[in-house]
Structure formats: C-alpha cells, structure tokens
Design a protein around this motif. Structure first.
Motif, short mmCIF file in Angstrom:
data_model
loop_
_atom_site.label_atom_id
_atom_site.label_comp_id
_atom_site.label_asym_id
_atom_site.label_seq_id
_atom_site.Cartn_x
_atom_site.Cartn_y
_atom_site.Cartn_z
N TYR A 1 0.86 -1.18 0.00
CA TYR A 1 0.00 0.00 0.00
C TYR A 1 0.90 1.23 0.00
CZ TYR A 1 -4.15 -2.76 1.14
OH TYR A 1 -5.19 -3.65 1.10
N LEU B 1 -11.91 17.92 7.50
CA LEU B 1 -13.08 17.05 7.39
C LEU B 1 -14.01 17.23 8.58
CD1 LEU B 1 -12.13 13.52 6.07
CD2 LEU B 1 -14.09 14.92 5.39
N LEU C 1 -14.80 9.08 4.88
CA LEU C 1 -13.52 9.73 4.55
C LEU C 1 -12.59 9.69 5.77
CD1 LEU C 1 -14.78 12.76 2.41
CD2 LEU C 1 -13.46 10.80 1.60
N LEU C 2 -13.15 9.90 6.96
CA LEU C 2 -12.33 9.84 8.18
C LEU C 2 -11.74 8.44 8.36
CD1 LEU C 2 -14.42 11.97 10.72
CD2 LEU C 2 -12.10 12.49 9.87
N LEU D 1 -8.72 8.06 6.48
CA LEU D 1 -7.59 8.74 7.10
C LEU D 1 -7.04 7.94 8.27
CD1 LEU D 1 -8.72 12.48 7.10
CD2 LEU D 1 -6.98 11.39 5.66
N ASP D 2 -7.94 7.25 8.96
CA ASP D 2 -7.53 6.53 10.17
C ASP D 2 -6.72 5.27 9.86
OD1 ASP D 2 -8.76 8.39 11.71
OD2 ASP D 2 -10.62 7.24 12.02
N ASP E 1 -3.52 1.85 5.42
CA ASP E 1 -3.72 1.01 4.24
C ASP E 1 -4.80 1.56 3.31
OD1 ASP E 1 -1.82 -0.66 5.17
OD2 ASP E 1 -3.15 -2.34 5.65
N HIS F 1 -4.95 5.06 2.82
CA HIS F 1 -4.55 6.42 2.42
C HIS F 1 -4.52 6.58 0.91
CE1 HIS F 1 -2.57 7.79 6.48
NE2 HIS F 1 -3.86 7.55 6.56
#
Lengths: 290, 290
Positions: free
Chosen positions: A273, A287, B198-199, B202-203, B206, B208
């Motif tokens: 990744y 966000l 979307l969050l 970000l979290d 893998d 991103h």
C-alpha cells in the motif's frame, strides 16, 4: 498470517517449481499424468476447501497491487490459459478469477481472428488487451493459437509459423521488462477425459449450447495438437515467461493449482500500500470542520 | 425453486417498484432517508445472508443470458452506478458483481475524459464500452458525469448541458430498443456518512491511497451536486431507462438491494438455454467411437 515464506508449511513444495516446464528440451506429454496431484490437496473436499481458503489472500494481494499502481508501480500480472477444448479455461475464469475483485481483472477470450486482426501482425490484437498497471489480465486462449491451430490447420506458411516462436519469446521478454508477470498455464487433459466431458454436454440439454459438432473434428486432430503443444512448451518456456503444466482431469485440482500459482506469484511481487502524499492531520481537521 | 413470481414470498414487494424514481416531476433528495431499508432485510446479518443467497440465482441467470446470445438473442444488461464519493460504487462492483461469472461482465470505470474523448461528442466514449449481447455491463460513473460534475464545475456551456438530458434520454431509448436493459442506480448517501467514510480512510494507513485531499473540496460543493442529481432524477428517469434510488449509508443494504434489483430484471428477461442445432444421437455415436 503471512510468513516470510508465503505461509508455506515447513517442507511444503513451491508449486511453481513443481509444475514448471524446463524449456529448451524436447518434452513428451505422454509422460505427464493428467489426473495427478503433484502437490497440495489429494482429495476433492480438501481441494475445494483449500481453494476457497486462498480467496481472501488473493483478493488482498490484488488490492495491494492495484493500490501500488496508483502511486506509479507499473507491475501487473497476466495469466495465459491454453489447453484443448473442455480442458477448463472457462471454468478457471469462473472459479479462480471469481475469487478476485472483478474491477481489477481484465479478461479477454480470443476467438478466430477477424479480418482486421488478420491484416495486422499476429501480436497486434494481443497488445490491445494487455492488463494495465495494477491489474490482473486473463487470456482465455492467446497468441499461442498462432502456433497451435495455425500449425495444425496450416493457417500460415510453415516458415512464418517457425518464426513466431522467437517473436513470442521476445514479446514476452519485453512484457516482463515492463513489469508484467506472465503466468502461462497449460491445462493438461487426457483424450478420455475430453470424451467424457463432451458426452456430458450432450447428455444435458442445458449444455447443448456449449457443444459444437466441429469439436469432434478437432478431436480427430488430437495427435497434431499434442505435438504442437509439445513444441510450444519446448520453445517458449523461458526464464522471462515460463510455462506451467497443470493436470486438468480433476477440476478441483486444476482450480487449486492455478489459485496457488497465482498466489505464489503475487506473494513474490509483494506489492505495498503506498503512503499518502498529503497531510493526514490537516485533512482530518478540515473534514471534521465540514 | 423459481416460482412464476420470481420466487417472491406472498405479499413481498417488488423492489423495482419500491425504489423507482417516477421521473418528470421535481424531486427533493432530502425527503429520502439514506439509512432506510424500504424493503427486504432490516438487519446486517440477515442482509449479508440474503445477498449471498442471491448469488447462485444471479450467476445462473447470467449463464442463461450468455447462452441465449450464442443463438442470436441480443439482450444484455447495463448497470449504471452513480453517487457521491464513497457512496459505494467500487464496493458494489466488488460485492455484487463479484457474485457473477467474471467472464461475462464488462466493467468500465469512467475517469476524467482524455483529450481524445473531449474531442468527441460526450456519448462517444460510452458507446465504445457497451456490453455485448449476453453480457452484464457495469458502469462505475457514466455519461451522467457530463450533467453532474460538468454542471457543478461549469465544464461546458449551460446551454450545452441543458441539451444533454434529452440526448441521454434518446441514447438510452435506443439502447433499450436494441435489447439493453438499462438499470440506473443512484447510491443515496448522507453528508454525515460521507464524512465518516472519509475519516475512516484517514484513520487507516492502508486506505490512504484511496484518499485525495481534493475530495474535501468536492464535498464543499455538496449542495450543488445534490441539485444536479435531483435534476438528473427528474429529467432522466424514463420508462425506457428508469432511475432507482438505493439508500447507501448501510453497505449491507446497498449490496442486497442492488443484487435484488439485478435479479428482478434478469428474471423478467427470463433468458433460455438455446436448443442445439445438431443431431445429438449422431454426435454421441461419433464421440463414443473416437
């Protein structure tokens, strides 16, 4: 849990090594048992379970391969399926490729060439349907038809066909240099099993659409096809793109073996990744405020 | 056991009727709950099981559709997926289209048009990737982008965009007349669920690679996109090619609903295995003698 050795049990053979055709030396297909199970599960129930168990690992590696391509990794895989009628090319696509995410698979079934295709060099139509970076390409038949049926049916001058082996090898070497892992699978079926499978199609009216009386004429050319395949395996199993012989009389074994071959190749690629090239915290803050 | 009513339980609603957008009248997306389960399973476990249960029926109908095409039946199905970022277009392909035989699926994800594509009428690139007879086509985004992002981002003159609704309707009517069952699905996602998804990206490092800070800018245009979608649903939900609104906040419901919609459409087509046009007994005798 993926281990460094790809999750193999101690002493479990690498299937790639077991099935690989050495190339460069004459080969006698009669010496290979099409009902064999040279490695892996030896019974149907265990085979089906083992294949299903490979699914999530295959799909996971496929996703990583695709993800890597979004960051410039050009690598991709091309599975080439060849074998006599009823040897299971279509069944492989259904049962093995069905384990992958369909959006990352580029499948092409090659038919008799069209007029336009015949007006171009034989590799022209192949170039047009190659997988793109991150994809798994699948050829149901391929450019090898141009040295198989073309040879058996005299569809091109002998000298022209003789030249094609070298052209194929150079083409596949270029693909490999460009990041394509070429996995060529010969589905090794017996003459008797083909008869049984064709009879099965006749016995079931829902399968009549799959049957073509012309298949019986092709079957009469079995020895010529076998010789043509032997020549392909001898001339075109190269380091850049080796041939693998998969015993195909047992469908569950064929599916397991091809799944495992793909797994080994994808594990060897070990795609990652890619990291994001953006500020995670800043994006999170924006966000949350949105 | 397929019954005449497509295996529905007595009183079970036809999902097509439940989700269909009438068309021709103004629509307020705010009136539709994106977490609703307007028909079918109401919980996740039941939803996952129901979707898995549809798999064999979908694959069986797909095979019959393909088989029929080998005898001249030109019918085929085209699933058009539209929805805001993260609404689950890719997830639908993975989980719903993954239930089909991949060899009969023609999937195309539309990106920003290339220079060549921009030099042609906007439907040109769509024509090139239509499903062929017997196939299931899947569009991840589509020609509707030319009245969605094109409208929101002013990518074409207003008058030109206004013309496109009619052009789309005429195009889709022609497809229907040519045997294409067009199933257009709008994945209805809430503003809050998009933020959550979307969050989530970000979290998880893998994920991103799936995140683009530009997605946050697009999100700021949510009201304009919503209006553009409302216009599409009003202007382009026709008898020849209706729009279906699928609540998409719950992934399991989205997958079930789209699987069920496809099933209902395939059952309505009711494709048949074609009879063979050869002498079965003669072929059997020749095979047994071979």
């Amino acid at each position: 849990m993926a281990k460094k050795d790809g999750g193999r049990k101690r002493g479990e053979p690498v299937l790639r090594d077991v099935l690989r055709i050495p190339g460069g030396e004459p080969i006698d297909l009669g010496a290979y048992d099409s009902r064999a199970t040279p490695a892996g599960p030896t019974g149907k129930a265990a085979g089906l379970a083992a294949t299903a168990g490979l699914g999530p690992r295959l799909a996971g590696l496929q996703e990583r391969l695709y993800a890597a391509s979004t960051a410039g990794d050009r690598r991709r895989l091309l599975l080439v399926l060849q074998g006599m009628d009823t040897s299971g090319k279509g069944g492989t696509v259904k049962h093995v490729i069905g384990l992958f995410n369909p959006s990352g698979c580029r499948i092409h079934a090659f038919k008799a060439p069209t007029r336009e295709e015949r007006n171009h060099p034989f590799l022209w139509r192949v170039m047009r349907v190659l997988p793109q970076p991150g994809e798994i390409g699948i050829f149901d038949r391929s450019h090898y038809e141009d040295v198989l049926i073309a040879r058996v049916r005299d569809l091109a001058p002998r000298r022209e066909i003789a030249r094609r082996y070298g052209q194929i090898n150079r083409f596949e070497k270029s693909l490999a240099e460009d990041g394509v892992t070429v996995v060529k699978v010969f589905l090794h079926l017996s003459y008797e099993e083909q008869r049984a499978r064709l009879l099965e199609r006749l016995d079931n009216p829902d399968k009549h659409w799959k049957f073509n009386p012309g298949d019986i004429e092709e079957r009469a050319l079995w020895p010529a096809y076998r010789q043509a395949y032997e020549r392909v395996l001898e001339r075109c199993s190269t380091d850049a793109a080796p041939w693998y012989l998969v015993p195909a009389d047992r469908k569950w074994y064929r599916n397991w073996a091809i799944s495992k071959l793909l797994l080994e190749h994808l594990e060897a690629l070990d795609p990652k990744y890619p990291p994001g090239d953006f500020d995670v915290e800043e994006s999170r803050a924006r966000l949350l405020a949105s």
